[in-house]
Scaffold this motif. Structure first.
Motif, mmCIF file in Angstrom:
data_model
loop_
_atom_site.group_PDB
_atom_site.id
_atom_site.type_symbol
_atom_site.label_atom_id
_atom_site.label_comp_id
_atom_site.label_asym_id
_atom_site.label_seq_id
_atom_site.Cartn_x
_atom_site.Cartn_y
_atom_site.Cartn_z
ATOM 1 N N GLU A 178 15.689 55.342 -21.078
ATOM 2 C CA GLU A 178 14.292 56.139 -20.312
ATOM 3 C C GLU A 178 14.664 56.941 -19.322
ATOM 4 O OE1 GLU A 178 11.299 56.487 -21.251
ATOM 5 O OE2 GLU A 178 11.384 55.275 -23.263
ATOM 6 N N VAL A 179 15.917 56.487 -18.467
ATOM 7 C CA VAL A 179 16.435 57.279 -17.232
ATOM 8 C C VAL A 179 16.994 58.381 -17.819
ATOM 9 C CG1 VAL A 179 17.669 57.103 -15.225
ATOM 10 C CG2 VAL A 179 16.321 55.146 -15.949
ATOM 11 N N LEU A 180 17.925 58.281 -18.746
ATOM 12 C CA LEU A 180 18.709 59.402 -19.078
ATOM 13 C C LEU A 180 17.744 60.387 -19.740
ATOM 14 C CD1 LEU A 180 22.119 57.833 -20.353
ATOM 15 C CD2 LEU A 180 21.527 59.177 -18.284
ATOM 16 N N ARG A 181 16.709 59.930 -20.547
ATOM 17 C CA ARG A 181 15.618 60.861 -21.186
ATOM 18 C C ARG A 181 14.877 61.844 -20.402
ATOM 19 N NH1 ARG A 181 10.444 61.308 -21.858
ATOM 20 N NH2 ARG A 181 10.049 59.498 -20.856
ATOM 21 N N GLY A 182 14.628 61.157 -19.209
ATOM 22 C CA GLY A 182 14.081 62.022 -17.934
ATOM 23 C C GLY A 182 14.739 62.781 -17.479
ATOM 24 N N ALA A 183 16.260 62.353 -17.185
ATOM 25 C CA ALA A 183 17.193 63.429 -16.735
ATOM 26 C C ALA A 183 17.530 64.427 -17.562
ATOM 27 C CB ALA A 183 18.548 62.467 -16.501
ATOM 28 N N ARG A 204 24.144 63.263 -13.363
ATOM 29 C CA ARG A 204 24.499 63.583 -11.996
ATOM 30 C C ARG A 204 23.110 63.215 -11.388
ATOM 31 N NH1 ARG A 204 23.629 63.357 -7.762
ATOM 32 N NH2 ARG A 204 24.661 64.236 -6.006
ATOM 33 N N THR A 205 21.941 64.118 -11.908
ATOM 34 C CA THR A 205 20.693 63.879 -11.564
ATOM 35 C C THR A 205 20.242 62.298 -11.514
ATOM 36 O OG1 THR A 205 20.147 66.146 -12.549
ATOM 37 C CG2 THR A 205 18.284 64.653 -11.881
ATOM 38 N N ALA A 206 20.768 61.624 -12.466
ATOM 39 C CA ALA A 206 20.111 60.177 -12.314
ATOM 40 C C ALA A 206 20.894 59.285 -11.687
ATOM 41 C CB ALA A 206 19.992 59.667 -13.938
ATOM 42 N N LEU A 207 22.128 59.602 -11.318
ATOM 43 C CA LEU A 207 22.888 58.706 -10.489
ATOM 44 C C LEU A 207 22.113 57.653 -9.589
ATOM 45 C CD1 LEU A 207 26.487 60.528 -9.726
ATOM 46 C CD2 LEU A 207 26.027 58.274 -10.959
ATOM 47 N N PRO A 208 21.263 57.762 -8.512
ATOM 48 C CA PRO A 208 20.515 57.037 -7.906
ATOM 49 C C PRO A 208 19.843 56.202 -8.668
ATOM 50 C CG PRO A 208 20.328 59.375 -6.937
ATOM 51 C CD PRO A 208 20.850 59.456 -8.400
ATOM 52 N N THR A 209 19.382 56.496 -9.658
ATOM 53 C CA THR A 209 18.398 55.655 -10.391
ATOM 54 C C THR A 209 19.265 54.722 -11.200
ATOM 55 O OG1 THR A 209 16.660 57.204 -10.857
ATOM 56 C CG2 THR A 209 16.565 55.174 -12.051
ATOM 57 N N ILE A 210 20.487 55.124 -11.855
ATOM 58 C CA ILE A 210 21.316 54.479 -12.621
ATOM 59 C C ILE A 210 22.073 53.173 -11.646
ATOM 60 C CG2 ILE A 210 23.627 54.361 -13.446
ATOM 61 C CD1 ILE A 210 22.903 57.323 -14.675
ATOM 62 N N GLY A 213 20.496 51.732 -9.059
ATOM 63 C CA GLY A 213 19.479 50.961 -9.067
ATOM 64 C C GLY A 213 19.466 50.035 -9.991
ATOM 65 N N GLU A 214 19.741 50.376 -11.497
ATOM 66 C CA GLU A 214 19.496 49.799 -12.745
ATOM 67 C C GLU A 214 20.829 49.019 -12.609
ATOM 68 O OE1 GLU A 214 17.305 49.706 -14.911
ATOM 69 O OE2 GLU A 214 16.040 51.061 -14.017
ATOM 70 N N VAL A 215 21.918 49.403 -12.178
ATOM 71 C CA VAL A 215 23.259 48.194 -12.122
ATOM 72 C C VAL A 215 22.930 47.193 -11.513
ATOM 73 C CG1 VAL A 215 25.454 48.184 -11.812
ATOM 74 C CG2 VAL A 215 24.788 50.270 -12.750
ATOM 75 N N VAL A 216 22.236 47.360 -10.314
ATOM 76 C CA VAL A 216 22.077 46.211 -9.320
ATOM 77 C C VAL A 216 21.039 45.335 -9.981
ATOM 78 C CG1 VAL A 216 21.153 45.625 -7.011
ATOM 79 C CG2 VAL A 216 22.563 47.536 -7.109
ATOM 80 N N LEU A 217 20.100 45.797 -10.524
ATOM 81 C CA LEU A 217 19.049 45.037 -11.217
ATOM 82 C C LEU A 217 19.640 44.167 -12.525
ATOM 83 C CD1 LEU A 217 15.924 47.277 -11.805
ATOM 84 C CD2 LEU A 217 15.996 45.521 -9.974
ATOM 85 N N GLN A 218 20.653 44.819 -13.136
ATOM 86 C CA GLN A 218 21.476 43.934 -14.161
ATOM 87 C C GLN A 218 22.245 43.108 -13.549
ATOM 88 O OE1 GLN A 218 20.741 44.732 -17.140
ATOM 89 N NE2 GLN A 218 22.399 43.848 -18.481
#
Length: 229
Positions: free
Chosen positions: A116-121, A154-160, A162-167
């Motif tokens: 979903e993150v990548l879809r938006g990106a 590159r656009t999604a890096l900040p969100t990615i 956060g997702e890694v930390v949640l994982q």
């Protein structure tokens, strides 16, 4: 505070830390690859492919990770011994372990969120850049590899990040399927020594340090690859 137990349990703590990091690396690595395919299926796939990808994302994002883990471990895992010849194959030492089911469930769950993150990106990449690539005669594969996907990541890096930390924070769930991760070691220390807070403080420190390292690593990557406007 009593930390004398560290001298006895530090080998187990190191092994538990390794198990935790291994679960994180495996689930994020393979999950991200799967997420790329799912994201492109949702953005540019046909009606059937798009529906399947969205259905996958909805199911895995709409159910608790713990339930997914237990369904795989106690459900699928209980059926595997019935497969003819599987117990005597080279795969059985892997498939009989809780680590396999934890890594699989974490991977599938992470892929759903990351898709979903990548879809938006992917949708945020300016169409002019894609049209320019096509005008230069780029094939679809080249366009995706050189322009579309790199810009989206590159656009999604900040969100990615956060997702890694949640994982990372989800990894203690592996304890429920007999994986001896760091939290499982802390639980064992509590059972053996009747100490509650000290083992949890050690685990907390580990997660905080790892979170800082992940955040700084992604920050470094962002600084090295500035986004183009």
């Amino acid at each position: 505070m009593d930390f004398d137990w560290l001298s006895k349990y530090w080998p187990l703590l190191l092994d538990g830390a390794f198990q935790t990091v291994a679960l994180l690396v495996i689930s994020v690595g393979f999950g991200f690859i799967l997420a790329i395919g799912l994201a492109f299926a949702m953005v540019s796939g046909g009606p059937v492919t798009r529906s399947l990808a969205r259905g996958y994302s909805t199911v895995f994002r709409g159910t608790p990770l713990l339930i997914q883990l237990w369904l795989l471990y106690y459900g699928v895992g209980s059926l595997l011994p019935m497969v003819p010849g599987l117990r005597h194959s080279f795969l059985w030492p892997i498939l009989r372990e809780g680590f396999f089911f934890a890594a699989l469930s974490f991977t599938l769950n992470y892929a759903a969120y990351e898709a979903e993150v990548l879809r938006g990106a992917l949708l945020s990449v300016p169409k002019g850049e894609l049209e320019a690539g096509r005008a230069l005669g780029m094939s679809r594969f080249t366009l995706v590899c050189r322009i579309w996907l790199p810009r989206a990541i590159r656009t999604a890096l900040p969100t990615i990040a956060g997702e890694v930390v949640l994982q990372l924070k989800a990894t203690p769930l592996a304890f429920t399927v007999t994986v001896m991760d760091l939290y499982a070691v802390a639980f064992k220390v509590r059972q053996d020594t009747l100490l509650v807070y000290e083992p949890l403080l050690v685990v907390t420190l580990f997660y905080v340090v790892l979170t800082v390292l992940i955040t700084r690593a992604f920050g470094f990557i962002e600084a090295q690859v500035p986004i183009r406007r």
